[in-house]
Scaffold this active site. Structure first.
Site, PDB file in Angstrom:
ATOM      1  CG  ASP A  13      21.812  -0.596  68.547  1.00 20.62           C
ATOM      2  OD1 ASP A  13      22.115   0.464  69.128  1.00 20.62           O
ATOM      3  OD2 ASP A  13      21.166  -1.509  69.079  1.00 20.62           O
ATOM      4  CE  LYS A  16      19.769   5.931  64.915  1.00 26.54           C
ATOM      5  NZ  LYS A  16      19.750   4.478  65.126  1.00 26.54           N
ATOM      6  N   GLY A  17      25.077   7.327  63.770  1.00 29.11           N
ATOM      7  CA  GLY A  17      26.109   8.276  64.204  1.00 29.11           C
ATOM      8  C   GLY A  17      27.200   8.405  63.166  1.00 29.11           C
ATOM      9  N   GLY A  40      23.078   5.437  71.724  1.00 31.98           N
ATOM     10  CA  GLY A  40      24.546   5.446  71.763  1.00 31.98           C
ATOM     11  C   GLY A  40      25.015   5.546  70.325  1.00 31.98           C
ATOM     12  CG  HIS A  41      23.803   8.232  67.806  1.00 36.62           C
ATOM     13  ND1 HIS A  41      23.051   9.329  67.476  1.00 36.62           N
ATOM     14  CD2 HIS A  41      22.931   7.209  67.904  1.00 36.62           C
ATOM     15  CE1 HIS A  41      21.779   8.964  67.374  1.00 36.62           C
ATOM     16  NE2 HIS A  41      21.689   7.684  67.641  1.00 36.62           N
ATOM     17  CB  THR A  42      29.556   4.093  67.716  1.00 33.05           C
ATOM     18  OG1 THR A  42      28.850   3.548  68.833  1.00 33.05           O
ATOM     19  CG2 THR A  42      31.032   3.785  67.857  1.00 33.05           C
ATOM     20  CB  THR A 129      18.635   1.927  77.967  1.00 32.00           C
ATOM     21  OG1 THR A 129      17.808   3.089  78.046  1.00 32.00           O
ATOM     22  CG2 THR A 129      18.649   1.410  76.532  1.00 32.00           C
ATOM     23  CD  GLN A 224      16.112   5.775  70.875  1.00 33.83           C
ATOM     24  OE1 GLN A 224      15.338   6.686  70.651  1.00 33.83           O
ATOM     25  NE2 GLN A 224      17.188   5.942  71.602  1.00 33.83           N
ATOM     26  CB  THR A 239      12.111   3.958  72.660  1.00 37.64           C
ATOM     27  OG1 THR A 239      12.584   4.853  73.668  1.00 37.64           O
ATOM     28  CG2 THR A 239      11.908   4.686  71.332  1.00 37.64           C
ATOM     29  N   GLY A 302      26.085  -2.064  76.875  1.00 33.87           N
ATOM     30  CA  GLY A 302      27.037  -3.174  76.743  1.00 33.87           C
ATOM     31  C   GLY A 302      26.359  -4.527  76.579  1.00 33.87           C
ATOM     32  CE  LYS A 331      28.290  -3.032  62.917  1.00 28.07           C
ATOM     33  NZ  LYS A 331      28.015  -3.644  64.209  1.00 28.07           N
ATOM     34  CB  VAL A 413      33.086  -1.666  53.620  1.00 31.41           C
ATOM     35  CG1 VAL A 413      32.131  -1.926  52.467  1.00 31.41           C
ATOM     36  CG2 VAL A 413      34.000  -0.480  53.309  1.00 31.41           C
TER      37      VAL A 413
HETATM   38  P1  IMP Z   1      14.117   2.642  76.585  1.00 33.39           P
HETATM   39  O1  IMP Z   1      13.963   3.592  75.446  1.00 33.39           O
HETATM   40  O2  IMP Z   1      15.426   2.786  77.295  1.00 33.39           O
HETATM   41  O3  IMP Z   1      12.967   2.653  77.521  1.00 33.39           O
HETATM   42  O4  IMP Z   1      14.145   1.163  75.961  1.00 33.39           O
HETATM   43  C1  IMP Z   1      13.029   0.611  75.279  1.00 33.39           C
HETATM   44  C2  IMP Z   1      13.483  -0.418  74.244  1.00 33.39           C
HETATM   45  O5  IMP Z   1      14.190   0.264  73.210  1.00 33.39           O
HETATM   46  C3  IMP Z   1      14.453  -1.466  74.790  1.00 33.39           C
HETATM   47  O6  IMP Z   1      14.233  -2.665  74.083  1.00 33.39           O
HETATM   48  C4  IMP Z   1      15.811  -0.922  74.435  1.00 33.39           C
HETATM   49  O7  IMP Z   1      16.787  -1.930  74.317  1.00 33.39           O
HETATM   50  C5  IMP Z   1      15.509  -0.268  73.099  1.00 33.39           C
HETATM   51  N1  IMP Z   1      16.386   0.858  72.818  1.00 33.39           N
HETATM   52  C6  IMP Z   1      16.334   2.095  73.354  1.00 33.39           C
HETATM   53  N2  IMP Z   1      17.282   2.885  72.831  1.00 33.39           N
HETATM   54  C7  IMP Z   1      17.942   2.134  71.941  1.00 33.39           C
HETATM   55  C8  IMP Z   1      19.015   2.401  71.040  1.00 33.39           C
HETATM   56  O8  IMP Z   1      19.543   3.518  70.940  1.00 33.39           O
HETATM   57  N3  IMP Z   1      19.421   1.365  70.271  1.00 33.39           N
HETATM   58  C9  IMP Z   1      18.830   0.138  70.306  1.00 33.39           C
HETATM   59  N4  IMP Z   1      17.806  -0.152  71.116  1.00 33.39           N
HETATM   60  C10 IMP Z   1      17.364   0.841  71.919  1.00 33.39           C
END
Ligand code: IMP
Length: 423
Positions: A13, A16-17, A40-42, A129, A224, A239, A302, A331, A413
């Protein structure tokens, strides 16, 4: 021509997007190398916010080719939704979006297994997730997975059935209550697979090799963050893929000596979503302010993100493991208004002062030690040149550059493409 790399240095988060989108004009190809719809790349431009999960962040640029690499795991159902959302932009998806035949597929039963595994862990859950990421990578390394290229073979549905049956017996083993109708899930899955089959599948390592030979500029996009890396992250709260620089080599088939710049993205503070240790986490009004002003809610789930001060011990580790050549700080605007800022520069680890990331960073072992700095009050969101930066922001940036030994080339910014200041 070298392949440049862009990756997150914290717990994901980082933004990167947005940066891939900003940099895409300089590249011919954007190639995603790991992760899946857990990301989730915003991206924000022309007043519209877009969230991409599996599709690379260069998709909105007219001339960029976007490659989903072999290291990525694809859920056809989520992929179809992403494609549906893109329809209104009239992009030539067939020629702009190329999928590696070696990328693995997330089956509906992978998602169920993820849910069953998490439910069975109780308090020790990873905070996944629940997109089926872990079980899919387990099938990949266990040599049971189904790959995109299998969809071109006549026996793929048999392979599917036998793997899904095996998963069902594994779900039963977990002995947790899961309500699902597999028939419904499979209807969606097979419909989405038909859509996926309309896209262009490629032998991506060969494609990228030829592209390099032809002098094309390639940007590898990570998902990630480094502290969620399966090897170097805060295991087991990570992950299931290599989010660090080496993951780009295995996730795209790019040779290590072909990597050029390594762009490391970090937030001016720190966030984490899901479980796991976070030494600089705040449980007070400052943390609440960061979350509110920074709109810190997961783009995929969310969920509210945990917030804290910047941790330079962890950030230095990520810079080192990735060989970062240029930093991008996101940020910075969220810190406007804090009278005092804190940056963690060492840990008290069981009574010793250390400046490296130890094996275990559980809260009972670690007390962060902070350097305090003066904050700034000015709103940064309308600034468009570093000359406008307040002195205390410049001091903050110079301090980080000195500690990390790498220049900060971009300061973001605000969420929009235009709110990006090059230094
Ligand atoms: P998983 O990859 O969905 O199995 O999640 C494993 C861990 O990585 C959890 O703590 C998730 O919240 C975190 N995580 C997975 N993908 C993201 C991401 O894109 N951004 C932030 N945290 C992530």
């Amino acid at each position: 021509m070298a392949v440049d790399l862009l990756l997150g240095l914290q717990w994901g988060d980082e933004g990167k997007g947005k940066i891939v989108d900003v940099l895409t004009n300089n590249y011919d190809i954007i190639a995603r190398f790991q992760g899946g719809p857990n990301a989730g790349h915003t991206l924000e431009f022309d007043g519209i916010k877009h969230v991409l999960h599996t599709i690379p962040s260069g998709i909105f640029h007219k001339n960029a080719i976007n490659v989903v690499g072999n290291g990525v795991v694809i859920d056809p159902v989520i992929f179809k939704k992403e494609l549906d959302n893109l329809q209104k932009f009239n992009l030539d998806i067939h020629s702009k979006l190329l999928i590696s035949r070696k990328a693995h597929l997330i089956l509906p039963t992978h998602r169920l297994l993820d849910a069953a595994s998490e439910a069975s862990k109780g308090k020790a859950k990873i905070g996944s997730t629940l997109k089926g990421i872990g079980p899919t990578y387990m099938d990949k390394t266990g040599r049971n997975g189904i790959r995109v290229g299998d969809l071109e073979m006549s026996d793929w549905e048999e392979k599917y059935r036998s793997l899904a049956d095996k998963h069902e017996s594994m779900i039963a083993y977990y002995d947790v209550q899961l309500d699902y109708d597999l028939k419904d899930l499979e209807d969606d899955f097979f419909e989405a697979v038909e859509e996926l089959k309309k896209l262009t599948f490629i032998d991506s390592e060969e494609y990228l090799y030829q592209a390099q030979k032809d002098g094309k500029k390639i940007l590898a996009e990570g998902a990630q963050g480094s502290l969620l890396d399966i090897d170097f992250g805060t295991y087991p709260y990570v992950t299931s893929s290599n989010t660090t620089a080496a993951g780009a080599c295995t996730g795209l088939g790019v040779a290590p000596n072909q990597i050029g710049e390594v762009f490391g993205i970090f937030k001016a503070y720190a966030t984490r979503v899901g479980s796991g240790p976070f030494p600089t986490e705040l449980f007070d009004a400052d943390g609440e302010t960061m979350g509110r002003v920074g709109n810190e809610f997961g783009a995929t789930t969310g969920r509210p993100r945990r917030c804290g001060w910047l941790d330079l011990v962890a950030l230095k580790y990520a810079v080192q493991v990735n060989g970062v050549t240029a930093l991008m700080m996101m940020k910075g605007d969220v810190l406007s208004g804090f009278e005092q800022l804190k940056v963690c520069t060492s840990y008290n680890y069981k009574g010793d002062i250390i400046t490296h990331l130890p094996y275990n960073i559980d809260p009972e072992n670690i007390t962060p030690i902070y350097t305090e700095m003066e904050g700034w009050a000015q709103d940064l969101t309308k600034m468009d040149s570093p000359d406008q930066f307040p002195k205390n922001l410049n001091d903050y940036i110079h301090f980080l550059e000195k500690e990390l030994g790498v220049p900060i080339k971009i300061v973001s910014v605000g969420p929009d493409r235009t709110q990006t200041i090059h230094r």
